[in-house]
Design a protein around this motif. Sequence first.
Motif, PDB file in Angstrom:
ATOM      1  N   LEU A 102       0.828  -1.200   0.000  1.00  0.00           N
ATOM      2  CA  LEU A 102       0.000   0.000   0.000  1.00  0.00           C
ATOM      3  C   LEU A 102       0.868   1.256   0.000  1.00  0.00           C
ATOM      4  CD1 LEU A 102      -2.283  -1.376   2.804  1.00  0.00           C
ATOM      5  CD2 LEU A 102      -3.152  -0.807   0.534  1.00  0.00           C
ATOM      6  N   ARG A 103       0.464   2.249  -0.805  1.00  0.00           N
ATOM      7  CA  ARG A 103       1.222   3.495  -0.876  1.00  0.00           C
ATOM      8  C   ARG A 103       0.279   4.684  -1.003  1.00  0.00           C
ATOM      9  NH1 ARG A 103       3.912   3.201  -5.617  1.00  0.00           N
ATOM     10  NH2 ARG A 103       3.376   5.136  -6.679  1.00  0.00           N
ATOM     11  N   VAL A 104       0.585   5.750  -0.280  1.00  0.00           N
ATOM     12  CA  VAL A 104      -0.210   6.980  -0.349  1.00  0.00           C
ATOM     13  C   VAL A 104       0.512   7.999  -1.225  1.00  0.00           C
ATOM     14  CG1 VAL A 104      -1.302   8.839   0.945  1.00  0.00           C
ATOM     15  CG2 VAL A 104      -1.032   6.585   1.996  1.00  0.00           C
ATOM     16  N   GLN A 105      -0.225   8.592  -2.150  1.00  0.00           N
ATOM     17  CA  GLN A 105       0.277   9.725  -2.929  1.00  0.00           C
ATOM     18  C   GLN A 105      -0.467  10.968  -2.449  1.00  0.00           C
ATOM     19  OE1 GLN A 105       3.179   8.038  -4.663  1.00  0.00           O
ATOM     20  NE2 GLN A 105       2.615   9.907  -5.753  1.00  0.00           N
ATOM     21  N   HIS A 106       0.257  11.859  -1.742  1.00  0.00           N
ATOM     22  CA  HIS A 106      -0.362  13.053  -1.167  1.00  0.00           C
ATOM     23  C   HIS A 106      -0.373  14.159  -2.222  1.00  0.00           C
ATOM     24  CE1 HIS A 106      -0.196  16.413   2.097  1.00  0.00           C
ATOM     25  NE2 HIS A 106      -1.358  16.362   1.483  1.00  0.00           N
ATOM     26  N   GLN A 107      -1.402  14.110  -3.075  1.00  0.00           N
ATOM     27  CA  GLN A 107      -1.517  15.086  -4.160  1.00  0.00           C
ATOM     28  C   GLN A 107      -2.915  14.983  -4.759  1.00  0.00           C
ATOM     29  OE1 GLN A 107       0.941  11.979  -6.971  1.00  0.00           O
ATOM     30  NE2 GLN A 107       1.253  14.125  -7.360  1.00  0.00           N
ATOM     31  N   SER A 108      -3.225  15.862  -5.682  1.00  0.00           N
ATOM     32  CA  SER A 108      -4.515  15.805  -6.364  1.00  0.00           C
ATOM     33  C   SER A 108      -4.485  14.709  -7.423  1.00  0.00           C
ATOM     34  CB  SER A 108      -4.841  17.148  -7.020  1.00  0.00           C
ATOM     35  OG  SER A 108      -3.981  17.369  -8.131  1.00  0.00           O
ATOM     36  N   ILE A 109      -5.661  14.237  -7.799  1.00  0.00           N
ATOM     37  CA  ILE A 109      -5.723  13.222  -8.861  1.00  0.00           C
ATOM     38  C   ILE A 109      -5.267  13.838 -10.188  1.00  0.00           C
ATOM     39  CG2 ILE A 109      -8.148  13.655  -9.408  1.00  0.00           C
ATOM     40  CD1 ILE A 109      -6.214  10.288  -9.537  1.00  0.00           C
ATOM     41  N   GLN A 110      -5.470  15.144 -10.359  1.00  0.00           N
ATOM     42  CA  GLN A 110      -4.999  15.798 -11.574  1.00  0.00           C
ATOM     43  C   GLN A 110      -3.468  15.729 -11.676  1.00  0.00           C
ATOM     44  OE1 GLN A 110      -7.210  16.972  -9.355  1.00  0.00           O
ATOM     45  NE2 GLN A 110      -8.706  18.386 -10.267  1.00  0.00           N
ATOM     46  N   GLN A 111      -2.786  16.027 -10.578  1.00  0.00           N
ATOM     47  CA  GLN A 111      -1.321  15.952 -10.563  1.00  0.00           C
ATOM     48  C   GLN A 111      -0.850  14.512 -10.763  1.00  0.00           C
ATOM     49  OE1 GLN A 111      -0.997  17.708  -6.651  1.00  0.00           O
ATOM     50  NE2 GLN A 111      -0.011  19.545  -7.477  1.00  0.00           N
ATOM     51  N   PHE A 112      -1.517  13.592 -10.092  1.00  0.00           N
ATOM     52  CA  PHE A 112      -1.130  12.186 -10.195  1.00  0.00           C
ATOM     53  C   PHE A 112      -1.287  11.679 -11.629  1.00  0.00           C
ATOM     54  CE2 PHE A 112      -2.288   7.656 -10.054  1.00  0.00           C
ATOM     55  CZ  PHE A 112      -1.167   7.141  -9.420  1.00  0.00           C
ATOM     56  N   ALA A 113      -2.415  12.005 -12.262  1.00  0.00           N
ATOM     57  CA  ALA A 113      -2.651  11.564 -13.634  1.00  0.00           C
ATOM     58  C   ALA A 113      -1.602  12.128 -14.584  1.00  0.00           C
ATOM     59  CB  ALA A 113      -4.057  11.970 -14.082  1.00  0.00           C
ATOM     60  N   ASP A 114      -1.224  13.382 -14.385  1.00  0.00           N
ATOM     61  CA  ASP A 114      -0.181  13.989 -15.222  1.00  0.00           C
ATOM     62  C   ASP A 114       1.143  13.244 -15.067  1.00  0.00           C
ATOM     63  OD1 ASP A 114      -1.909  15.870 -16.204  1.00  0.00           O
ATOM     64  OD2 ASP A 114      -1.234  17.487 -14.874  1.00  0.00           O
ATOM     65  N   GLU A 115       1.479  12.882 -13.839  1.00  0.00           N
ATOM     66  CA  GLU A 115       2.733  12.166 -13.587  1.00  0.00           C
ATOM     67  C   GLU A 115       2.726  10.780 -14.229  1.00  0.00           C
ATOM     68  OE1 GLU A 115       3.521  12.098  -9.414  1.00  0.00           O
ATOM     69  OE2 GLU A 115       3.743  14.293  -9.284  1.00  0.00           O
ATOM     70  N   ILE A 116       1.604  10.088 -14.147  1.00  0.00           N
ATOM     71  CA  ILE A 116       1.490   8.772 -14.776  1.00  0.00           C
ATOM     72  C   ILE A 116       1.661   8.895 -16.297  1.00  0.00           C
ATOM     73  CG2 ILE A 116      -0.109   6.891 -15.315  1.00  0.00           C
ATOM     74  CD1 ILE A 116       0.969   6.615 -12.531  1.00  0.00           C
ATOM     75  N   ALA A 117       1.034   9.918 -16.875  1.00  0.00           N
ATOM     76  CA  ALA A 117       1.130  10.115 -18.318  1.00  0.00           C
ATOM     77  C   ALA A 117       2.566  10.414 -18.741  1.00  0.00           C
ATOM     78  CB  ALA A 117       0.200  11.247 -18.748  1.00  0.00           C
ATOM     79  N   ARG A 118       3.252  11.260 -17.971  1.00  0.00           N
ATOM     80  CA  ARG A 118       4.629  11.629 -18.321  1.00  0.00           C
ATOM     81  C   ARG A 118       5.591  10.453 -18.154  1.00  0.00           C
ATOM     82  NH1 ARG A 118       3.524  16.378 -15.338  1.00  0.00           N
ATOM     83  NH2 ARG A 118       4.789  15.578 -13.617  1.00  0.00           N
ATOM     84  N   SER A 119       5.380   9.648 -17.140  1.00  0.00           N
ATOM     85  CA  SER A 119       6.307   8.554 -16.845  1.00  0.00           C
ATOM     86  C   SER A 119       6.046   7.304 -17.673  1.00  0.00           C
ATOM     87  CB  SER A 119       6.240   8.192 -15.360  1.00  0.00           C
ATOM     88  OG  SER A 119       4.970   7.630 -15.049  1.00  0.00           O
ATOM     89  N   GLY A 120       4.828   7.199 -18.229  1.00  0.00           N
ATOM     90  CA  GLY A 120       4.476   5.999 -18.980  1.00  0.00           C
ATOM     91  C   GLY A 120       4.271   4.790 -18.096  1.00  0.00           C
TER      92      GLY A 120
END
Length: 255
Positions: free
Chosen positions: A98-116
Motif C-alpha cells: 500500500l502506498r499513499v500519494q499526497h496530491q490531487s488526482i490531476q497531478q497524479f494523472a499527469d505524472e502517470i502520463a509523463r512517466s508511462g
Amino acid sequence: MPFTFKQFHIDDSHCGMPVSTDGVILGAWAKLPITTDENKPRNRYRILDIGAGSGLLSLMAVQRINNLNTDVIAVELDDGAAQDCHFNFEQSPWHSQLRVQHQSIQQFADEIARSGSALFDAIICNPPYFENGPQSDAKQRATARHTNTLNFETLLTHIQQLLSANGTASLIIPIQSELGFLAALSQTELVITAKTTICTVETKATSRLLLALKHRSALSKQLPKLISSNLIISDGKGQYTEAMKQLCRDFYLKL
C-alpha cells in the motif's frame, strides 16, 4: 472516530469525512481483478483509490484480493486525511503493498502520463458529490463532500485516462447526483456495466447508486445487458438484512 474491522483498524481522526456505511458497501461491492481471462493468477495487479481519505477502500481491496502480487496506490489531497491514510496502511498486515500519494488526482494523472507507468486494473472511488447547497464551515469536510476541487467531469476524464484497457472502475454516488454523473459520463468513452441501487430500508426510496464502469472498447460492438440489482441495508428493526450481512461479512466484527 477509530473503527476496527476484522483484519485492520482505521483511525480517521484527521479526515473531513469519517468511515461510513457508504464506504464499506463500496469496498465490499467493488469489482476487483481476481484473475485474468484465462482464469490464472497474473504477475501483478494495480489498484487505484481516488480520494482515499482514511484508506478504507484500499485496505478492503487488498484484503479481498489476498494476493501478494497486488499493489494499491491511494491518492489523497488533504493533509490530515493523507496522514491518517499513511498511518492506517503502516499498521495493517499489507503495509508493503500500500502506498499513499499526497496530491490531487490531476497531478497524479499527469505524472502517470509523463512517466508511462502501467495503468490500473481497478479503480475505486467514493467521490465528493454535492454540486451545490450549503457547505460545512469546516473547509476539510466541505472539500470531502462537495465538488469544489473534483467535479464529475474531471473525475471521469482521469478514470478514463488511468484505467487499463480491460479494467473496471467502481464508484458510489447519491441518487440525486445521477443525472449530473450520467451527463459527465456521456462525454467519455466509459460505459456502465453494473448498477446496484441502495435503500436504507425496504419502505424508503433509493438513496445511493453503486456503479461499475469499463472502457467501451473493451466490450463487444453490441453493449452487454446492464447487470442490475438492489441492496436493502436494514430490515427496519435495526438489523442488517441478509444481503447486507453477506456483502460485508468479511469486514464488520459483529457479522
